[in-house]
Write a protein that holds these residues in place. Structure first.
Motif, PDB file in Angstrom:
ATOM      1  N   GLU A  63      -3.790  -0.941  -5.869  1.00 57.00           N
ATOM      2  CA  GLU A  63      -3.278  -2.101  -6.460  1.00 57.00           C
ATOM      3  C   GLU A  63      -2.191  -1.709  -7.780  1.00 57.00           C
ATOM      4  O   GLU A  63      -1.328  -2.395  -7.931  1.00 57.00           O
ATOM      5  N   SER A  64      -2.231  -0.625  -8.020  1.00 58.61           N
ATOM      6  CA  SER A  64      -1.530  -0.059  -9.455  1.00 58.61           C
ATOM      7  C   SER A  64      -0.080   0.169  -9.033  1.00 58.61           C
ATOM      8  O   SER A  64       0.769   0.339  -9.432  1.00 58.61           O
ATOM      9  N   LYS A  65       0.062   0.554  -7.799  1.00 61.01           N
ATOM     10  CA  LYS A  65       1.359   0.905  -7.151  1.00 61.01           C
ATOM     11  C   LYS A  65       2.394  -0.430  -6.674  1.00 61.01           C
ATOM     12  O   LYS A  65       3.274  -0.316  -6.333  1.00 61.01           O
ATOM     13  N   GLY A  66       1.500  -1.661  -6.591  1.00 63.27           N
ATOM     14  CA  GLY A  66       2.303  -2.702  -5.996  1.00 63.27           C
ATOM     15  C   GLY A  66       1.482  -3.755  -5.412  1.00 63.27           C
ATOM     16  O   GLY A  66       0.039  -3.526  -5.357  1.00 63.27           O
ATOM     17  N   ARG A  67       1.961  -4.828  -5.290  1.00 55.58           N
ATOM     18  CA  ARG A  67       1.150  -6.011  -4.650  1.00 55.58           C
ATOM     19  C   ARG A  67       1.028  -5.602  -3.387  1.00 55.58           C
ATOM     20  O   ARG A  67       1.496  -5.164  -2.388  1.00 55.58           O
ATOM     21  N   PHE A  68      -0.233  -6.193  -3.012  1.00 58.23           N
ATOM     22  CA  PHE A  68      -0.748  -6.073  -1.352  1.00 58.23           C
ATOM     23  C   PHE A  68       0.333  -6.588  -0.393  1.00 58.23           C
ATOM     24  O   PHE A  68       0.404  -5.917   0.538  1.00 58.23           O
ATOM     25  N   PHE A  69       0.860  -7.791  -0.739  1.00 55.70           N
ATOM     26  CA  PHE A  69       1.834  -8.215   0.350  1.00 55.70           C
ATOM     27  C   PHE A  69       3.115  -7.141   0.602  1.00 55.70           C
ATOM     28  O   PHE A  69       3.554  -7.082   1.806  1.00 55.70           O
ATOM     29  N   THR A  70       3.474  -6.863  -0.581  1.00 56.12           N
ATOM     30  CA  THR A  70       4.357  -5.705  -0.532  1.00 56.12           C
ATOM     31  C   THR A  70       4.090  -4.389   0.265  1.00 56.12           C
ATOM     32  O   THR A  70       4.771  -4.007   1.125  1.00 56.12           O
ATOM     33  N   TRP A  71       3.034  -4.294   0.169  1.00 55.88           N
ATOM     34  CA  TRP A  71       2.364  -2.860   1.025  1.00 55.88           C
ATOM     35  C   TRP A  71       2.242  -3.339   2.640  1.00 55.88           C
ATOM     36  O   TRP A  71       2.700  -2.336   3.254  1.00 55.88           O
ATOM     37  N   ILE A  72       1.699  -4.688   2.832  1.00 50.19           N
ATOM     38  CA  ILE A  72       1.735  -4.677   4.263  1.00 50.19           C
ATOM     39  C   ILE A  72       3.111  -4.996   4.805  1.00 50.19           C
ATOM     40  O   ILE A  72       3.338  -4.754   5.833  1.00 50.19           O
ATOM     41  N   LEU A  73       3.961  -5.431   4.043  1.00 51.17           N
ATOM     42  CA  LEU A  73       5.319  -5.759   4.525  1.00 51.17           C
ATOM     43  C   LEU A  73       6.005  -4.368   4.782  1.00 51.17           C
ATOM     44  O   LEU A  73       6.527  -4.351   5.782  1.00 51.17           O
ATOM     45  N   ASN A  74       5.759  -3.443   3.794  1.00 55.83           N
ATOM     46  CA  ASN A  74       6.255  -2.134   4.296  1.00 55.83           C
ATOM     47  C   ASN A  74       5.624  -1.483   5.589  1.00 55.83           C
ATOM     48  O   ASN A  74       6.441  -0.806   6.192  1.00 55.83           O
ATOM     49  N   ILE A  75       4.283  -1.655   5.753  1.00 53.48           N
ATOM     50  CA  ILE A  75       3.811  -1.506   7.061  1.00 53.48           C
ATOM     51  C   ILE A  75       4.518  -1.865   8.289  1.00 53.48           C
ATOM     52  O   ILE A  75       4.745  -1.305   9.178  1.00 53.48           O
ATOM     53  N   ALA A  76       4.627  -3.054   8.068  1.00 53.92           N
ATOM     54  CA  ALA A  76       5.344  -3.932   9.298  1.00 53.92           C
ATOM     55  C   ALA A  76       6.667  -3.408   9.458  1.00 53.92           C
ATOM     56  O   ALA A  76       7.158  -3.382  10.624  1.00 53.92           O
TER      57      ALA A  76
END
Length: 176
Positions: A63-76
Motif C-alpha cells: 500500500e505504501s508504494k501505490g494504490r491497489f488499482f494502479t498495482w493491478i493495472l500494471n500487472i495487466a
C-alpha cells in the motif's frame, strides 16, 4: 464492501472476494489489455492470467508504494505487453485475414470509447502536451520507454524523467 475489506478477504484467499475483485475490475483491465492486443480472445486469455497473478501475488502488493488499482493495472499492462512480445503472438499476426483487421478496427473503437467512459483520457488531456504524448505512447499504445524515446527523438533518460513527472502530475489531478 470497501477496498480495504476486499483486500483483507483477498489476503485470506476468500473465494467470494475473488469473485468481487473480478466483478469490480475486469472491465477496466480488459479495456487496457484489449487496447494493446487488439484481439478479443487473446485479451480474455490474458485477463484470466492477470487475475490468477493478482490472486497468487497479492502478498507482494504494498500500500505504501501505490494504490491497489494502479498495482493491478500494471500487472495487466505488463501481461499484455509480454503477450505482444511473445513469439506465438507474432506468428499469429502473420496469419490474420483482411476480415480480422476490419473486426480489430471495430473493436478498437469500442475499447477507446470504454477508456473514455471511465474518464482516463479526460484526465490525461489536462496534462502538458509532452505528458499527453508520453502517456499515450507508454500506456495506451504499449510502447517501451526505449521505443518512446526513439519515436519522440529524445534521450531515454528524458523519457523516464518525463514519465515519472507526468505520472506525478496525473496523481495530483486525480487527488483533487
Amino acid at each position: 464492501m470497501t477496498q480495504e475489506e476486499l483486500l483483507e478477504q483477498i489476503y485470506k484467499k476468500d473465494s467470494k472476494a475473488f469473485t468481487l475483485l473480478y466483478d469490480m475490475y475486469s472491465k477496466s483491465l480488459f479495456g487496457v489489455i484489449f487496447n494493446l492486443l487488439k484481439d478479443k480472445e487473446e485479451s480474455e486469455d490474458v485477463l484470466q492470467d492477470v487475475f490468477v497473478k493478482i490472486w497468487k501475488n497479492i502478498d507482494s502488493y504494498n500500500e505504501s508504494k501505490g494504490r491497489f488499482f494502479t498495482w493491478i493495472l500494471n500487472i495487466a499492462r505488463n501481461a499484455a505487453i509480454d503477450k505482444l512480445r511473445s513469439k506465438g503472438h507474432n506468428n499469429s499476426l502473420k496469419n490474420l485475414s483482411v476480415d480480422n483487421f476490419v473486426n480489430i478496427l471495430d473493436h478498437n473503437t469500442s475499447v477507446t470509447n470504454k477508456i473514455d467512459a471511465i474518464g482516463i483520457r479526460e484526465f490525461v488531456k489536462k496534462l502538458k502536451p509532452v505528458c499527453v504524448r508520453i502517456i499515450d505512447l507508454l500506456f495506451f499504445r504499449g510502447y517501451t520507454q526505449q521505443e518512446a524515446s526513439e519515436e519522440l527523438a529524445i534521450p531515454l533518460g528524458t523519457v523516464k524523467t518525463q514519465n515519472r513527472n507526468c505520472i506525478r502530475d496525473l496523481r495530483t489531478i486525480l487527488e483533487v
